[in-house]
Design an enzyme around this catalytic site. Structure first.
Site, mmCIF file in Angstrom:
data_model
loop_
_atom_site.group_PDB
_atom_site.id
_atom_site.type_symbol
_atom_site.label_atom_id
_atom_site.label_comp_id
_atom_site.label_asym_id
_atom_site.label_seq_id
_atom_site.Cartn_x
_atom_site.Cartn_y
_atom_site.Cartn_z
ATOM 1 N N SER A 74 -0.180 -56.655 -42.705
ATOM 2 C CA SER A 74 -0.813 -56.939 -43.999
ATOM 3 C C SER A 74 -0.743 -58.427 -44.311
ATOM 4 C CB SER A 74 -0.104 -56.179 -45.115
ATOM 5 O OG SER A 74 -0.122 -54.799 -44.848
HETATM 6 N N1 SAH Z 1 4.007 -52.466 -42.990
HETATM 7 C C1 SAH Z 1 3.095 -53.153 -42.087
HETATM 8 C C2 SAH Z 1 1.697 -52.647 -42.227
HETATM 9 C C3 SAH Z 1 1.311 -51.842 -41.069
HETATM 10 S S1 SAH Z 1 -0.314 -51.150 -41.135
HETATM 11 C C4 SAH Z 1 3.194 -54.640 -42.309
HETATM 12 O O1 SAH Z 1 4.246 -55.139 -42.558
HETATM 13 O O2 SAH Z 1 2.239 -55.359 -42.158
HETATM 14 C C5 SAH Z 1 0.040 -49.466 -41.544
HETATM 15 C C6 SAH Z 1 0.857 -48.699 -40.560
HETATM 16 O O3 SAH Z 1 0.935 -47.362 -41.039
HETATM 17 C C7 SAH Z 1 0.262 -48.598 -39.150
HETATM 18 O O4 SAH Z 1 1.189 -49.066 -38.227
HETATM 19 C C8 SAH Z 1 0.002 -47.100 -38.982
HETATM 20 O O5 SAH Z 1 0.206 -46.627 -37.656
HETATM 21 C C9 SAH Z 1 1.012 -46.498 -39.933
HETATM 22 N N2 SAH Z 1 0.717 -45.132 -40.372
HETATM 23 C C10 SAH Z 1 -0.477 -44.582 -40.692
HETATM 24 N N3 SAH Z 1 -0.334 -43.291 -41.046
HETATM 25 C C11 SAH Z 1 1.004 -43.016 -40.947
HETATM 26 C C12 SAH Z 1 1.800 -41.842 -41.174
HETATM 27 N N4 SAH Z 1 1.269 -40.686 -41.582
HETATM 28 N N5 SAH Z 1 3.134 -41.934 -40.968
HETATM 29 C C13 SAH Z 1 3.704 -43.080 -40.559
HETATM 30 N N6 SAH Z 1 3.018 -44.222 -40.329
HETATM 31 C C14 SAH Z 1 1.683 -44.195 -40.528
#
Ligand code: SAH
Length: 223
Positions: A74
């Site tokens: 993000s």
């Molecule tokens: N927290 C991260 C953002 C990652 S993007 C940062 O610091 O930038 C969102 C993440 O959510 C992705 O890695 C995706 O695989 C995960 N995600 C999506 N659906 C999910 C679920 N049901 N359970 C766990 N993780 C999930």
């Protein structure tokens, strides 16, 4: 960070240096982030180690960047804003993050919480995040390979729950795992997403719709 050798990748040089991080924090202030604890945490954490080396010179720009497997890290403003809302100007106790990704948001939370549990559904991403967090010696963090829709009932209740993927609705399991007095920040919506703050009061869940956002979707199952 002061004990790092000058050659450590954590130290950074040029576009990955402390000066670049200082500029990112100045920009976050101008964008309206007010919580000094959040700004301090983001000033301390080397965001460039969370992205591929080829992208590291862009790590402090205010953009989201690819981290593989169709997922993104993000943009700094969103990380700061969600963390600021979650804290509500109070220190955090036990926190659950859904969507570890590369672990950057997790690392920010680890500086501001007693304990952080983070769940990711894509196994290779989780392994990367684990390595990144180990490199930063974030000892109050545990990551788990699971579908975050179900939270972590065995560790509930949580004072804070931060969901970093866009949900079509707020999962009941996550509401049930909030402590009374706890807060959850979650992007909600199918086409148009907005951040929603949920506060658990003694006898109700109060929901506040905040700004529009754009997240990758919260998916079901693991891979
Ligand atoms: N927290 C991260 C953002 C990652 S993007 C940062 O610091 O930038 C969102 C993440 O959510 C992705 O890695 C995706 O695989 C995960 N995600 C999506 N659906 C999910 C679920 N049901 N359970 C766990 N993780 C999930």
């Amino acid at each position: 960070m002061s004990l790092l050798s000058p050659n450590s990748p954590l130290t950074g040089i040029g576009m990955t240096s402390q000066r670049t991080r200082d500029r990112m924090v100045q920009r976050l202030r101008k964008q309206g982030i007010k919580d000094e604890a959040v700004l301090d945490a983001m000033n301390a954490i080397p965001r460039h180690i969370f992205v591929d080396e080829a992208l590291s010179i862009r790590a402090y720009e205010d953009v989201s960047l690819p981290i593989g497997y169709g997922q993104t890290i993000s943009q700094p403003y969103i990380v700061a804003r969600m963390t600021e809302i979650l804290r509500g100007e109070k220190p955090l106790g036990r926190v659950l993050e859904i969507g570890t990704g590369c672990g950057y948001q997790t690392a920010v939370l680890s500086k501001l919480s007693q304990e952080v549990y983070s769940v990711e559904r894509i196994s290779p991403l989780l392994m990367k995040a684990r390595a990144n967090l180990r490199e930063l010696r974030a000892r109050n963090v545990k990551v788990k390979h699971a579908d975050g829709h179900y939270g972590l009932p065995e560790l509930a209740p949580f004072d804070g729950i931060l969901v970093t993927a866009g949900a079509s609705h707020i999962p009941d399991e996550l509401l049930n795992q909030m402590a009374v007095g706890g807060r959850m920040v979650i992007p909600v919506g199918a086409q148009e997403q907005a951040l929603v703050l949920v506060e658990r009061l003694p006898d109700e869940f109060r929901q506040t719709r905040l700004e529009a956002v754009k997240f990758v979707p919260l998916l079901g199952g693991t891979s």
